[in-house]
Write a protein that holds these residues in place. Structure first.
Motif, PDB file in Angstrom:
ATOM      1  N   VAL A  47       0.856  -1.338   0.014  1.00 44.82           N
ATOM      2  CA  VAL A  47      -0.060   0.028   0.003  1.00 44.82           C
ATOM      3  C   VAL A  47       0.849   1.240  -0.118  1.00 44.82           C
ATOM      4  N   TYR A  48       0.615   2.059  -1.074  1.00 39.04           N
ATOM      5  CA  TYR A  48       1.182   3.444  -1.088  1.00 39.04           C
ATOM      6  C   TYR A  48      -0.009   4.422  -0.978  1.00 39.04           C
ATOM      7  N   SER A  49       0.515   5.593  -0.246  1.00 38.08           N
ATOM      8  CA  SER A  49      -0.748   6.307  -0.106  1.00 38.08           C
ATOM      9  C   SER A  49      -0.186   8.112  -0.096  1.00 38.08           C
ATOM     10  N   SER A  50      -0.874   9.018  -0.416  1.00 38.06           N
ATOM     11  CA  SER A  50      -0.625  10.521  -0.131  1.00 38.06           C
ATOM     12  C   SER A  50      -0.546  10.443   1.312  1.00 38.06           C
ATOM     13  N   PRO A  51       0.122  11.354   2.053  1.00 38.10           N
ATOM     14  CA  PRO A  51       0.300  11.658   3.202  1.00 38.10           C
ATOM     15  C   PRO A  51      -0.881  12.378   3.631  1.00 38.10           C
ATOM     16  N   CYS A  55      -6.397  10.605   3.006  1.00 32.52           N
ATOM     17  CA  CYS A  55      -6.049   9.264   2.221  1.00 32.52           C
ATOM     18  C   CYS A  55      -5.346   8.441   3.306  1.00 32.52           C
ATOM     19  N   LYS A  56      -4.385   9.127   4.339  1.00 33.53           N
ATOM     20  CA  LYS A  56      -3.717   8.466   5.116  1.00 33.53           C
ATOM     21  C   LYS A  56      -4.606   7.599   6.148  1.00 33.53           C
ATOM     22  N   ASP A  69       3.735   8.928   0.308  1.00 34.01           N
ATOM     23  CA  ASP A  69       4.706   9.421  -0.539  1.00 34.01           C
ATOM     24  C   ASP A  69       4.115  10.829  -0.963  1.00 34.01           C
ATOM     25  N   LYS A  70       4.720  11.724  -0.918  1.00 34.23           N
ATOM     26  CA  LYS A  70       4.217  13.320  -1.158  1.00 34.23           C
ATOM     27  C   LYS A  70       3.891  13.601  -2.579  1.00 34.23           C
ATOM     28  N   ARG A  71       4.645  12.700  -3.514  1.00 32.62           N
ATOM     29  CA  ARG A  71       4.335  12.846  -4.859  1.00 32.62           C
ATOM     30  C   ARG A  71       2.891  12.420  -5.187  1.00 32.62           C
ATOM     31  N   LEU A  72       2.175  11.763  -4.482  1.00 34.42           N
ATOM     32  CA  LEU A  72       0.958  11.447  -4.597  1.00 34.42           C
ATOM     33  C   LEU A  72      -0.264  12.500  -4.319  1.00 34.42           C
ATOM     34  N   MET A  73       0.401  13.413  -3.699  1.00 32.64           N
ATOM     35  CA  MET A  73      -0.689  14.348  -3.404  1.00 32.64           C
ATOM     36  C   MET A  73      -1.438  15.237  -4.186  1.00 32.64           C
ATOM     37  N   GLU A  74      -2.461  15.557  -4.021  1.00 28.23           N
ATOM     38  CA  GLU A  74      -3.441  16.354  -5.000  1.00 28.23           C
ATOM     39  C   GLU A  74      -2.665  17.721  -5.550  1.00 28.23           C
ATOM     40  N   GLU A 124       9.162   4.765 -11.202  1.00 27.77           N
ATOM     41  CA  GLU A 124       9.510   4.034  -9.943  1.00 27.77           C
ATOM     42  C   GLU A 124       8.850   2.758  -9.639  1.00 27.77           C
ATOM     43  N   LEU A 125       7.470   2.898  -9.529  1.00 32.84           N
ATOM     44  CA  LEU A 125       6.738   1.636  -9.149  1.00 32.84           C
ATOM     45  C   LEU A 125       6.945   0.574 -10.342  1.00 32.84           C
ATOM     46  N   LEU A 126       6.653   0.885 -11.401  1.00 35.76           N
ATOM     47  CA  LEU A 126       6.754   0.114 -12.392  1.00 35.76           C
ATOM     48  C   LEU A 126       8.014  -0.646 -12.498  1.00 35.76           C
ATOM     49  N   HIS A 127       9.283   0.055 -12.400  1.00 38.91           N
ATOM     50  CA  HIS A 127      10.453  -0.728 -12.120  1.00 38.91           C
ATOM     51  C   HIS A 127      10.425  -1.786 -10.884  1.00 38.91           C
ATOM     52  N   LYS A 128       9.931  -1.636 -10.202  1.00 41.05           N
ATOM     53  CA  LYS A 128       9.871  -2.331  -8.835  1.00 41.05           C
ATOM     54  C   LYS A 128       9.369  -3.820  -9.106  1.00 41.05           C
ATOM     55  N   LYS A 129       8.442  -3.812 -10.142  1.00 45.00           N
ATOM     56  CA  LYS A 129       7.437  -4.861 -10.464  1.00 45.00           C
ATOM     57  C   LYS A 129       7.033  -5.717  -9.242  1.00 45.00           C
ATOM     58  N   GLU A 130       6.441  -4.905  -8.566  1.00 45.53           N
ATOM     59  CA  GLU A 130       5.685  -5.442  -7.234  1.00 45.53           C
ATOM     60  C   GLU A 130       4.466  -6.476  -7.842  1.00 45.53           C
ATOM     61  N   ALA A 131       4.106  -7.422  -7.322  1.00 43.34           N
ATOM     62  CA  ALA A 131       2.703  -8.051  -7.963  1.00 43.34           C
ATOM     63  C   ALA A 131       1.551  -7.431  -7.832  1.00 43.34           C
ATOM     64  N   LYS A 132       1.345  -7.026  -6.499  1.00 45.20           N
ATOM     65  CA  LYS A 132       0.051  -6.342  -6.296  1.00 45.20           C
ATOM     66  C   LYS A 132       0.224  -4.953  -5.551  1.00 45.20           C
ATOM     67  N   VAL A 133      -0.564  -3.669  -5.997  1.00 40.48           N
ATOM     68  CA  VAL A 133      -0.026  -2.334  -5.180  1.00 40.48           C
ATOM     69  C   VAL A 133      -1.699  -1.794  -5.282  1.00 40.48           C
ATOM     70  N   ILE A 134      -1.424  -1.039  -4.070  1.00 40.11           N
ATOM     71  CA  ILE A 134      -2.737  -0.266  -3.718  1.00 40.11           C
ATOM     72  C   ILE A 134      -2.397   1.150  -3.749  1.00 40.11           C
ATOM     73  N   ILE A 135      -2.700   2.000  -4.293  1.00 40.94           N
ATOM     74  CA  ILE A 135      -2.255   3.446  -4.340  1.00 40.94           C
ATOM     75  C   ILE A 135      -3.738   4.365  -3.753  1.00 40.94           C
ATOM     76  N   ILE A 136      -3.425   4.846  -2.837  1.00 45.56           N
ATOM     77  CA  ILE A 136      -4.822   5.560  -1.978  1.00 45.56           C
ATOM     78  C   ILE A 136      -4.293   7.291  -2.357  1.00 45.56           C
ATOM     79  N   CYS A 137      -5.164   7.691  -3.139  1.00 49.06           N
ATOM     80  CA  CYS A 137      -4.810   9.226  -3.581  1.00 49.06           C
ATOM     81  C   CYS A 137      -5.834  10.118  -3.921  1.00 49.06           C
TER      82      CYS A 137
END
Length: 173
Positions: A47-51, A55-56, A69-74, A124-137
């Motif tokens: 799980v990745y999220s805007s701070p 979202c948090k 990750d601040k890059r996910l902020m509005e 960066e996320l695509l290069h990590k190649k994690e199987a399943k990711v949730i992004i809350i933003c």
């Protein structure tokens, strides 16, 4: 790889107020809605999220190991943050509305600025190649990711992608 994009639930902000990076709380009660959202998500995802609080709260409900990750902020609405849209200079709004992709809000960002920082996270996320990711933003961040994913023009992001509060969108690679 599967990516689940989740927009935060409805905020306590009054209708007609401009907010982007202002740290708004969410409307209560929200736990039942969080349960409904969680039921649509894999239990073994990272799980990745805007701070930002809106979202948090959901990220912490879904996982004890969320990464913020601040890059996910509005979008940063600069001088317009927490101002009623109707009180913002018509000249400033019209200039921005005519080309929101490249024109920055006074002391804030353009949609292109948001797209660049969200795109850095996404790459960066695509290069990590994690199987399943949730992004809350946020809606703007999700539109940016969808524009990257579908390779669409930013000018079309708002007409192509309508994102409701609490909506889950699954991307597969």
């Amino acid at each position: 790889m599967e990516i689940y994009l989740v927009r935060h639930t409805e905020t306590i902000c009054e209708k007609g107020i401009c907010y982007g990076q202002a740290d708004m709380d969410i409307k209560e009660p929200y736990l039942d809605v969080f349960e409904e959202i969680k039921a649509q998500l894999p239990t073994d995802a990272i799980v990745y999220s805007s701070p930002l609080m809106r979202c948090k709260k959901m990220a912490e409900f879904i996982s004890n190991e969320s990464t913020f990750d601040k890059r996910l902020m509005e979008m940063n609405f600069g001088n317009w943050e927490l101002q009623p849209w109707n009180d913002i200079s018509q000249e400033e709004i019209q200039s921005w509305m005519d080309n929101f992709v490249t024109v920055s809000v006074p002391n804030g960002e353009s949609f292109e600025d948001l797209h660049e920082r969200v795109g850095e996270f996404y790459s960066e996320l695509l290069h990590k190649k994690e199987a399943k990711v949730i992004i809350i933003c946020h809606a703007g961040s999700i539109r940016s990711i969808l524009s990257h994913y579908h390779k669409t023009n930013l000018i079309d992001a708002f007409s192509l992608y309508s994102i409701k509060y609490g909506e889950v969108i699954k991307l597969s690679f």
